[in-house]
Motif scaffolding. Structure first.
Motif, PDB file in Angstrom:
ATOM      1  N   SER A 185       0.756  -1.150   0.116  1.00 32.05           N
ATOM      2  CA  SER A 185      -0.034  -0.031  -0.126  1.00 32.05           C
ATOM      3  C   SER A 185       0.820   1.292   0.031  1.00 32.05           C
ATOM      4  O   SER A 185       2.099   1.315   0.627  1.00 32.05           O
ATOM      5  CB  SER A 185      -0.692   0.247   1.202  1.00 32.05           C
ATOM      6  OG  SER A 185      -1.474   1.519   1.399  1.00 32.05           O
ATOM      7  N   ARG A 186       0.339   2.351  -0.764  1.00 30.22           N
ATOM      8  CA  ARG A 186       1.274   3.648  -0.650  1.00 30.22           C
ATOM      9  C   ARG A 186       0.918   4.316   0.708  1.00 30.22           C
ATOM     10  O   ARG A 186       1.359   5.616   0.706  1.00 30.22           O
ATOM     11  CB  ARG A 186       0.735   4.397  -1.641  1.00 30.22           C
ATOM     12  CG  ARG A 186       1.227   3.763  -3.322  1.00 30.22           C
ATOM     13  CD  ARG A 186       1.080   4.541  -4.245  1.00 30.22           C
ATOM     14  NE  ARG A 186       0.982   3.637  -5.582  1.00 30.22           N
ATOM     15  CZ  ARG A 186       0.319   4.154  -6.802  1.00 30.22           C
ATOM     16  NH1 ARG A 186      -0.303   5.125  -6.891  1.00 30.22           N
ATOM     17  NH2 ARG A 186       0.342   3.095  -7.795  1.00 30.22           N
ATOM     18  N   LYS A 187      -0.220   3.743   1.443  1.00 24.79           N
ATOM     19  CA  LYS A 187      -0.298   4.289   2.680  1.00 24.79           C
ATOM     20  C   LYS A 187       0.127   3.305   4.050  1.00 24.79           C
ATOM     21  O   LYS A 187       0.181   2.128   3.604  1.00 24.79           O
ATOM     22  CB  LYS A 187      -1.832   4.730   3.026  1.00 24.79           C
ATOM     23  CG  LYS A 187      -2.238   5.834   1.835  1.00 24.79           C
ATOM     24  CD  LYS A 187      -3.718   6.093   2.098  1.00 24.79           C
ATOM     25  CE  LYS A 187      -4.204   7.350   0.970  1.00 24.79           C
ATOM     26  NZ  LYS A 187      -5.425   7.766   1.419  1.00 24.79           N
ATOM     27  N   THR A 188       0.266   3.919   5.127  1.00 22.58           N
ATOM     28  CA  THR A 188       0.588   2.908   6.140  1.00 22.58           C
ATOM     29  C   THR A 188      -0.177   2.993   7.318  1.00 22.58           C
ATOM     30  O   THR A 188       0.352   3.103   8.651  1.00 22.58           O
ATOM     31  CB  THR A 188       2.119   2.971   6.520  1.00 22.58           C
ATOM     32  OG1 THR A 188       2.504   4.381   6.875  1.00 22.58           O
ATOM     33  CG2 THR A 188       3.040   2.542   5.275  1.00 22.58           C
ATOM     34  N   GLN A 189      -1.365   3.655   7.278  1.00 20.10           N
ATOM     35  CA  GLN A 189      -2.093   3.829   8.744  1.00 20.10           C
ATOM     36  C   GLN A 189      -2.458   2.580   9.189  1.00 20.10           C
ATOM     37  O   GLN A 189      -2.569   2.205  10.644  1.00 20.10           O
ATOM     38  CB  GLN A 189      -3.402   4.587   8.246  1.00 20.10           C
ATOM     39  CG  GLN A 189      -3.186   6.098   7.878  1.00 20.10           C
ATOM     40  CD  GLN A 189      -2.667   6.411   6.721  1.00 20.10           C
ATOM     41  OE1 GLN A 189      -2.596   5.411   5.843  1.00 20.10           O
ATOM     42  NE2 GLN A 189      -2.616   7.559   6.265  1.00 20.10           N
ATOM     43  N   GLU A 190      -2.820   1.523   8.461  1.00 22.57           N
ATOM     44  CA  GLU A 190      -3.448   0.077   8.870  1.00 22.57           C
ATOM     45  C   GLU A 190      -2.047  -0.729   9.237  1.00 22.57           C
ATOM     46  O   GLU A 190      -0.976  -0.565   8.279  1.00 22.57           O
ATOM     47  CB  GLU A 190      -4.579  -0.356   8.157  1.00 22.57           C
ATOM     48  CG  GLU A 190      -5.730   0.627   8.087  1.00 22.57           C
ATOM     49  CD  GLU A 190      -6.310   0.943   9.624  1.00 22.57           C
ATOM     50  OE1 GLU A 190      -6.343  -0.056  10.503  1.00 22.57           O
ATOM     51  OE2 GLU A 190      -6.939   1.980   9.547  1.00 22.57           O
ATOM     52  N   TRP A 191      -2.288  -1.850   9.917  1.00 20.47           N
ATOM     53  CA  TRP A 191      -1.273  -2.799  10.203  1.00 20.47           C
ATOM     54  C   TRP A 191      -0.799  -3.418   8.765  1.00 20.47           C
ATOM     55  O   TRP A 191       0.255  -3.877   8.389  1.00 20.47           O
ATOM     56  CB  TRP A 191      -1.377  -3.802  11.213  1.00 20.47           C
ATOM     57  CG  TRP A 191      -2.529  -4.762  10.769  1.00 20.47           C
ATOM     58  CD1 TRP A 191      -3.814  -4.748  11.235  1.00 20.47           C
ATOM     59  CD2 TRP A 191      -2.465  -5.907  10.051  1.00 20.47           C
ATOM     60  NE1 TRP A 191      -4.646  -5.731  10.727  1.00 20.47           N
ATOM     61  CE2 TRP A 191      -3.519  -6.632  10.053  1.00 20.47           C
ATOM     62  CE3 TRP A 191      -1.276  -6.741   9.531  1.00 20.47           C
ATOM     63  CZ2 TRP A 191      -3.867  -7.921   9.371  1.00 20.47           C
ATOM     64  CZ3 TRP A 191      -1.439  -7.963   9.049  1.00 20.47           C
ATOM     65  CH2 TRP A 191      -2.503  -8.484   8.733  1.00 20.47           C
ATOM     66  N   HIS A 192      -1.848  -3.983   8.032  1.00 18.81           N
ATOM     67  CA  HIS A 192      -1.675  -4.601   7.061  1.00 18.81           C
ATOM     68  C   HIS A 192      -0.907  -3.736   5.860  1.00 18.81           C
ATOM     69  O   HIS A 192      -0.188  -4.285   4.846  1.00 18.81           O
ATOM     70  CB  HIS A 192      -2.884  -5.106   6.314  1.00 18.81           C
ATOM     71  CG  HIS A 192      -4.081  -4.262   6.048  1.00 18.81           C
ATOM     72  ND1 HIS A 192      -4.242  -3.528   4.825  1.00 18.81           N
ATOM     73  CD2 HIS A 192      -5.097  -3.984   6.721  1.00 18.81           C
ATOM     74  CE1 HIS A 192      -5.217  -2.878   4.918  1.00 18.81           C
ATOM     75  NE2 HIS A 192      -5.836  -2.922   6.272  1.00 18.81           N
ATOM     76  N   GLN A 193      -1.261  -2.513   5.696  1.00 19.93           N
ATOM     77  CA  GLN A 193      -0.604  -1.405   4.958  1.00 19.93           C
ATOM     78  C   GLN A 193       0.863  -1.289   5.149  1.00 19.93           C
ATOM     79  O   GLN A 193       1.675  -0.734   4.369  1.00 19.93           O
ATOM     80  CB  GLN A 193      -1.291  -0.232   4.982  1.00 19.93           C
ATOM     81  CG  GLN A 193      -2.687  -0.175   4.519  1.00 19.93           C
ATOM     82  CD  GLN A 193      -3.504   1.126   4.745  1.00 19.93           C
ATOM     83  OE1 GLN A 193      -3.066   2.023   5.537  1.00 19.93           O
ATOM     84  NE2 GLN A 193      -4.288   1.489   3.918  1.00 19.93           N
ATOM     85  N   LYS A 194       1.439  -1.985   6.326  1.00 23.31           N
ATOM     86  CA  LYS A 194       2.616  -1.555   6.646  1.00 23.31           C
ATOM     87  C   LYS A 194       3.607  -2.990   5.958  1.00 23.31           C
ATOM     88  O   LYS A 194       4.873  -3.171   6.282  1.00 23.31           O
ATOM     89  CB  LYS A 194       3.084  -1.804   8.277  1.00 23.31           C
ATOM     90  CG  LYS A 194       2.424  -0.475   8.962  1.00 23.31           C
ATOM     91  CD  LYS A 194       2.630  -0.505  10.402  1.00 23.31           C
ATOM     92  CE  LYS A 194       2.027   0.603  10.992  1.00 23.31           C
ATOM     93  NZ  LYS A 194       2.796   2.059  10.618  1.00 23.31           N
ATOM     94  N   LEU A 195       2.972  -3.810   5.476  1.00 19.02           N
ATOM     95  CA  LEU A 195       3.639  -4.928   4.762  1.00 19.02           C
ATOM     96  C   LEU A 195       3.937  -4.865   3.332  1.00 19.02           C
ATOM     97  O   LEU A 195       3.338  -4.094   2.538  1.00 19.02           O
ATOM     98  CB  LEU A 195       2.767  -6.260   4.859  1.00 19.02           C
ATOM     99  CG  LEU A 195       2.388  -6.747   6.304  1.00 19.02           C
ATOM    100  CD1 LEU A 195       1.385  -7.904   6.237  1.00 19.02           C
ATOM    101  CD2 LEU A 195       3.550  -7.082   7.339  1.00 19.02           C
ATOM    102  N   LYS A 196       5.069  -5.317   2.788  1.00 16.50           N
ATOM    103  CA  LYS A 196       5.379  -5.136   1.355  1.00 16.50           C
ATOM    104  C   LYS A 196       5.945  -6.538   1.133  1.00 16.50           C
ATOM    105  O   LYS A 196       6.783  -7.211   1.654  1.00 16.50           O
ATOM    106  CB  LYS A 196       6.592  -4.081   1.269  1.00 16.50           C
ATOM    107  CG  LYS A 196       7.198  -4.117  -0.095  1.00 16.50           C
ATOM    108  CD  LYS A 196       8.157  -2.944   0.057  1.00 16.50           C
ATOM    109  CE  LYS A 196       8.785  -2.970  -1.336  1.00 16.50           C
ATOM    110  NZ  LYS A 196      10.246  -2.069  -1.331  1.00 16.50           N
ATOM    111  N   PHE A 197       5.551  -6.843  -0.202  1.00 16.33           N
ATOM    112  CA  PHE A 197       6.049  -8.122  -0.820  1.00 16.33           C
ATOM    113  C   PHE A 197       6.495  -7.890  -2.076  1.00 16.33           C
ATOM    114  O   PHE A 197       5.984  -7.334  -2.985  1.00 16.33           O
ATOM    115  CB  PHE A 197       4.804  -9.162  -0.822  1.00 16.33           C
ATOM    116  CG  PHE A 197       5.132 -10.462  -1.454  1.00 16.33           C
ATOM    117  CD1 PHE A 197       6.034 -11.351  -0.803  1.00 16.33           C
ATOM    118  CD2 PHE A 197       4.680 -10.967  -2.680  1.00 16.33           C
ATOM    119  CE1 PHE A 197       6.399 -12.548  -1.545  1.00 16.33           C
ATOM    120  CE2 PHE A 197       4.993 -11.972  -3.370  1.00 16.33           C
ATOM    121  CZ  PHE A 197       5.848 -12.865  -2.572  1.00 16.33           C
TER     122      PHE A 197
END
Length: 440
Positions: A185-197
């Protein structure tokens, strides 16, 4: 305005040379969590979507023995124990394209490295973004492999003069030609948006050779957690990742070697079966890393750790991934497969201000974990490529300003004692580096 800021971030998160906007990682993506202010639009228009940046690293080195072999910038010449050299001279051009909604649509990077040893391309890649879900990006060309932390940490920002021995052996030049899908995600508000694959397919030999020498392609993946503040640790910032590498080398000869137990001891066992021709020999790695930084009044205290293990295929003389298929006197060299492991540990401490920093690093690389010490002998078919190395480095960094950095670093290098001639004891190869880095 939010979308416009996203477009501006694409340009400047990667490109700026200041501490705030420094490009720390070779393949960073846009992150829309940081607000850069209304003045960004005028800067963006002034540069017209193009940015030129670069740095040079002149340095002086002293090693403890004339002609010593080293991974601190390459081996010394036979009668020299000190040298001036231009370690890196980089010039980089970045271009970004935004659509009418100011969403990033494509990105292009070209970077080359020029030193007294010649000129070489370091990056030549493009990336395009989808803007419906704003989570997918596809990168193609010549770019950094998505494996590990140290491999992807930019040489302009890395605290030590060089990457560790293991990084250089497994992935020399860090780059390869291929394609990579990034999901984040290009945002990181939620926990799942802090992941990158990241998932990529590459030629395999990297940029240490002119072309791919077999049809097999290597698959590399990395699942990472973006830097996240942990309140329970005093607002320390934590990032972590796991990486995987599934690759190999197709044998062009009939003779293969691997380490096996025979008669109560390990030996390099020769296999000359005709079925070995065109047989795939493994390059399979697994790694995990984390970075933990504690804020101080001025600066940070940071700990980093990374561990990698797996199977590596190379030759008798070296465990380094070959850039071209190994040949001696017109004959294909036999391939040697070994089980290996290694690790890096960093301790970084700002000394009362952001301008002064203490650096300590310990790393090891064991290219053949099945044997050690006196088991490593020519009689058993082993050579110096099977020796474990441990390195302790300590240094001091002075950031004079955002464009000028001084690095003073000493490495204590120790190889294991063996039964090999010349390696019965530790060889003399400690090295000191004094470097100045200019960047713009």
């Amino acid at each position: 305005m939010t979308f416009r800021v996203a477009g501006l971030l694409l340009l400047f998160i990667l490109l700026s040379h200041s501490d705030l906007f420094a490009q720390r990682f070779l393949m960073d993506l846009v992150d829309t969590t940081n607000q850069m202010g209304k003045g960004m639009l005028s800067i963006y228009e002034r540069y017209n979507r193009v940015r030129i940046s670069g740095y040079i690293q002149p340095q002086f080195q002293v090693i403890s023995k004339e002609g010593a072999e080293t991974y601190a910038g390459g081996n010394f010449s036979g009668l020299s124990n000190n040298r001036f050299m231009l370690r890196r001279g980089r010039l980089r051009v970045d271009y970004a394209h935004l659509n009418k909604n100011d969403d990033p649509t494509s990105y292009f990077v070209f970077q080359f490295d020029g030193t007294e040893r010649g000129v070489a391309i370091r990056d030549f890649w493009g990336r395009f973004y989808e803007n419906k879900f704003r989570i997918f990006a596809l990168t193609t060309g010549m770019f950094a492999r998505p494996f590990g932390h140290e491999v992807n940490l930019s040489s302009a920002n890395r605290e030590t003069p060089e990457r560790g021995r293991m990084s250089q052996i497994l992935m020399r030049t860090e780059r390869d030609i291929g394609v990579m899908l990034t999901v984040t995600s290009r945002k990181t508000q939620e926990w799942h948006q802090k992941l990158k694959f990241d998932l990529g397919v590459f030629n395999g030999q990297g940029m240490s050779g002119p072309m791919d020498y077999d049809s097999h392609k290597d698959v590399i993946s990395r699942l990472s957690m973006k830097p996240t503040q942990i309140r329970a640790l005093g607002n320390a910032t934590l990032s972590a990742a796991v990486s995987g590498y599934a690759g190999g080398i197709v044998s062009q000869g009939n003779v293969l070697y691997k380490t096996e137990r025979r008669g109560g001891e390990y030996q390099a066992v020769r296999d000359s079966s005709a079925a070995n021709l065109h047989k795939l020999r493994p390059r399979n790695y697994a790694g995990a890393d984390f970075q933990l930084a504690f804020p101080n009044r001025k600066g940070e205290t940071e700990f980093r750790a990374e561990y990698i293990k797996g199977q590596q295929t190379a030759t008798f003389a070296t465990s380094e991934t070959p850039g071209t298929y190994p040949v001696t006197n017109g004959l294909k060299d036999p391939l040697y497969s070994r089980s290996f492991d290694g690790a890096y540990f960093y301790f970084l401490q700002h000394l009362g201000s952001l301008e002064h920093q203490f650096v300590m690093k310990y790393d090891w690389y064991d290219p053949n974990t099945k044997i050690s010490g006196k088991q490593i002998s020519a009689a058993n078919g082993f050579g110096k490529a099977d020796l474990r190395y441990n390195t302790l480095g300590m240094g001091y960094i002075y950031m004079a300003n955002e464009s000028l950095k001084f690095v003073f670093y000493y490495e204590f290098v120790r190889n294991e004692k063996s039964a090999l001639a010349g390696y019965e004891n530790d060889i003399s190869d400690d090295v000191f580096t004094a470097r100045v880095q200019y960047n713009f």
